[in-house]
Design an enzyme around this catalytic site. Structure first.
Site, mmCIF file in Angstrom:
data_model
loop_
_atom_site.group_PDB
_atom_site.id
_atom_site.type_symbol
_atom_site.label_atom_id
_atom_site.label_comp_id
_atom_site.label_asym_id
_atom_site.label_seq_id
_atom_site.Cartn_x
_atom_site.Cartn_y
_atom_site.Cartn_z
ATOM 1 N N TYR A 1 23.212 42.460 54.578
ATOM 2 C CA TYR A 1 23.137 42.562 56.048
ATOM 3 C C TYR A 1 22.666 41.228 56.665
ATOM 4 O O TYR A 1 23.041 40.873 57.765
ATOM 5 C CB TYR A 1 22.221 43.720 56.442
ATOM 6 C CG TYR A 1 22.558 44.345 57.783
ATOM 7 C CD1 TYR A 1 23.872 44.660 58.126
ATOM 8 C CD2 TYR A 1 21.560 44.611 58.714
ATOM 9 C CE1 TYR A 1 24.178 45.230 59.352
ATOM 10 C CE2 TYR A 1 21.864 45.186 59.945
ATOM 11 C CZ TYR A 1 23.169 45.490 60.252
ATOM 12 O OH TYR A 1 23.465 46.042 61.468
ATOM 13 N N LYS B 1 19.176 42.639 64.466
ATOM 14 C CA LYS B 1 18.713 44.003 64.772
ATOM 15 C C LYS B 1 17.193 44.041 64.967
ATOM 16 O O LYS B 1 16.696 44.810 65.799
ATOM 17 C CB LYS B 1 19.138 44.978 63.669
ATOM 18 C CG LYS B 1 20.641 45.262 63.634
ATOM 19 C CD LYS B 1 21.172 45.841 64.933
ATOM 20 C CE LYS B 1 22.587 46.362 64.807
ATOM 21 N NZ LYS B 1 23.201 46.690 66.112
HETATM 22 N N1 NAD Z 1 28.559 51.733 61.518
HETATM 23 C C1 NAD Z 1 27.316 51.689 61.037
HETATM 24 O O1 NAD Z 1 27.069 51.892 59.834
HETATM 25 C C2 NAD Z 1 26.168 51.434 61.980
HETATM 26 C C3 NAD Z 1 24.865 51.784 61.579
HETATM 27 C C4 NAD Z 1 23.799 51.521 62.452
HETATM 28 C C5 NAD Z 1 24.053 50.906 63.670
HETATM 29 N N2 NAD Z 1 25.336 50.576 64.016
HETATM 30 C C6 NAD Z 1 25.540 49.921 65.303
HETATM 31 O O2 NAD Z 1 26.339 50.733 66.124
HETATM 32 C C7 NAD Z 1 26.935 49.911 67.131
HETATM 33 C C8 NAD Z 1 28.411 50.257 67.256
HETATM 34 O O3 NAD Z 1 29.108 49.878 66.094
HETATM 35 P P1 NAD Z 1 30.171 50.803 65.365
HETATM 36 O O4 NAD Z 1 29.688 50.987 63.976
HETATM 37 O O5 NAD Z 1 30.505 51.979 66.194
HETATM 38 O O6 NAD Z 1 31.438 49.823 65.219
HETATM 39 P P2 NAD Z 1 32.671 49.487 66.201
HETATM 40 O O7 NAD Z 1 33.379 48.339 65.541
HETATM 41 O O8 NAD Z 1 33.435 50.704 66.476
HETATM 42 O O9 NAD Z 1 31.923 49.003 67.538
HETATM 43 C C9 NAD Z 1 31.436 47.694 67.728
HETATM 44 C C10 NAD Z 1 31.810 47.312 69.144
HETATM 45 O O10 NAD Z 1 31.249 46.038 69.514
HETATM 46 C C11 NAD Z 1 32.157 45.497 70.457
HETATM 47 N N3 NAD Z 1 31.926 44.080 70.689
HETATM 48 C C12 NAD Z 1 31.932 43.078 69.783
HETATM 49 N N4 NAD Z 1 31.756 41.896 70.417
HETATM 50 C C13 NAD Z 1 31.628 42.168 71.751
HETATM 51 C C14 NAD Z 1 31.442 41.369 72.916
HETATM 52 N N5 NAD Z 1 31.357 40.033 72.866
HETATM 53 N N6 NAD Z 1 31.348 41.997 74.132
HETATM 54 C C15 NAD Z 1 31.451 43.349 74.222
HETATM 55 N N7 NAD Z 1 31.649 44.153 73.151
HETATM 56 C C16 NAD Z 1 31.736 43.564 71.931
HETATM 57 C C17 NAD Z 1 33.511 45.777 69.828
HETATM 58 O O11 NAD Z 1 34.566 45.654 70.782
HETATM 59 C C18 NAD Z 1 33.324 47.203 69.343
HETATM 60 O O12 NAD Z 1 33.747 48.123 70.333
HETATM 61 C C19 NAD Z 1 26.630 48.465 66.725
HETATM 62 O O13 NAD Z 1 25.491 48.017 67.423
HETATM 63 C C20 NAD Z 1 26.307 48.613 65.252
HETATM 64 O O14 NAD Z 1 25.500 47.560 64.744
HETATM 65 C C21 NAD Z 1 26.397 50.842 63.208
#
Ligand code: NAD
Length: 255
Positions: free
Chosen positions: A154, A161
């Site tokens: 990570y 984060k």
């Molecule tokens: N998937 C996991 O395992 C997990 C676990 C914990 C936290 N998260 C967090 O959840 C959140 C959503 O991620 P996800 O897993 O649904 O993936 P995802 O890829 O579906 O979503 C990530 C989003 O970030 C957007 N993004 C990236 N750069 C950007 C910018 N410059 N301006 C505006 N938007 C932008 C993308 O368009 C996308 O919609 C993130 O913060 C991620 O770190 C994910």
């Protein structure tokens, strides 16, 4: 329709596929009575297509959180659809390949800076952009991956984060007087586009599958979405600066 979020007007960022955590949040929020406006980054026509799969098609506003013009114009664009915002969902993260996947010691500042701008600073930037439309009782919710520990692969995303978790506490501090809350949901690993872009992500999947006390479904975004909807609702009126773990209990274990 009636429900937990009846009458709430929500701005939901971060939908890129129907596997996005934000998509589950938008769907569940609508099912519980909310009016949802989405923002999309980059591939707007794709986000608009995904928006049609919601129970009610939601409007999509373009927002790149690194673009100050987009941030400055956001409130006016939202006003075209709703007369205020009761809740904001920050579901945004990005790190260049060079800052994760074991590259911690090799990462260069420009790439780290990009990760921090998109994944950390944008939480404050989005909140500030939405403030003109918010009232006391408003709620801002973001998503983290437990940043109290150093995880394999990570790397700088973990640092981003950790910064996000701190940013949320400072937003709680600075927005408390206005009656606006800021909280994060710390989700376990979920299969999304962002997750697939992390080389070695399967290490998390295996760890959760083996150890999470409640078990863990890598495909199911609903538990995280439910917690986010709860934090957006009026049922956490005195909770701010908090991180709610939705990880099957993994965070509670020792080594
Ligand atoms: N998937 C996991 O395992 C997990 C676990 C914990 C936290 N998260 C967090 O959840 C959140 C959503 O991620 P996800 O897993 O649904 O993936 P995802 O890829 O579906 O979503 C990530 C989003 O970030 C957007 N993004 C990236 N750069 C950007 C910018 N410059 N301006 C505006 N938007 C932008 C993308 O368009 C996308 O919609 C993130 O913060 C991620 O770190 C994910």
């Amino acid at each position: 329709m009636s429900g937990l979020l009846e009458g709430k007007r929500l701005l939901v960022t971060g939908v890129i596929t129907d596997q996005s955590i934000a998509f589950s949040v938008a769907r569940l929020a609508q099912e519980n009575g909310a009016t949802v406006v989405l923002t999309g980054f980059g591939r707007l026509s794709l986000v608009e297509r995904i928006a049609k799969r919601l129970p009610r098609e939601a409007p999509v506003i373009e927002l790149d959180v690194t673009n100050q013009e987009h941030l400055d114009g956001l409130a006016d664009k939202v006003r075209a659809h709703v007369d205020g915002i009761d809740g904001v969902v920050h579901s945004i993260a990005f790190g260049p390949q060079s800052v994760l996947g074991g590259e911690f010691l090799n990462a260069k500042w420009d790439d780290v800076a990009k990760a921090l701008q998109v994944s950390t600073y944008s939480y404050q930037a989005l909140a500030v952009a939405c403030l003109p439309l918010m009232q006391p009782g408003g709620s801002i919710v973001g998503l983290t991956f437990d940043a109290t520990k150093a995880w394999p692969v990570y790397d700088w995303m973990g640092v981003a984060k950790a910064g996000l978790e701190s940013t949320s506490r400072y937003l709680a501090l600075h927005l408390g007087k206005q009656g606006i809350r800021s909280n994060l949901v710390s989700a376990g690993p979920l299969r999304t586009m962002a997750a697939k872009s992390i080389p070695g992500f399967e290490q998390f999947e295996d760890a959760w599958a083996e150890r999470a006390p409640l078990g863990w479904d890598l495909q199911d975004k609903e538990p995280a979405a439910r917690a986010i909807c709860a934090l957006l609702s009026d049922w956490f009126p005195a909770t701010t600066g908090e991180v709610v773990h939705v990880d099957g209990g993994y965070h509670a274990l020792g080594a």
